[in-house]
Design a protein around this motif. Structure first.
Motif: not given
Length: 100
Positions: A41, A78-86, A75, A89
């Motif tokens: 990620y 949204l992917r970048w934000q998802w990776y950052t959140d992951a 797009d 976590s």
């Protein structure tokens, strides 16, 4: 020629690998899986930073601008934000595993 297969147990195999406690082995395996994910990620995040030559916050501002639609940027945001959140976590999960 036939190999000597003997009798194996999970506990015996784990002990031969240096794990006297199956939970230690499970925690180590979980850490390895999570470290692999976080590395993947973080590499994706670096690629997005290079592609857009900006921070996630900068791309967020573009994404949230009224009347501006750029599907590729949207797009990627949204992917970048998802990776950052992951990554956040997984970092929290690694802390829990490290304190066990």
């Amino acid at each position: 020629m036939q190999a000597n297969l003997g009798v194996y147990t999970t506990k015996g195999i784990l002990a031969s690998l240096g794990y006297d406690d199956p939970w230690k082995a499970a925690r180590q395996q979980a850490r390895m899986i999570l470290l692999g994910r976080i590395a993947r990620y973080q590499a994706e995040i670096k690629q997005l930073e290079k592609r857009w030559d900006c921070t996630l916050g900068d791309l967020r501002a573009r994404y949230e601008t009224q009347g501006s639609e750029e599907f590729t940027a949207d797009d990627d945001y949204l992917r970048w934000q998802w990776y950052t959140d992951a990554v956040e976590s997984i970092s929290a999960q690694l802390q829990v595993l490290g304190s066990s």
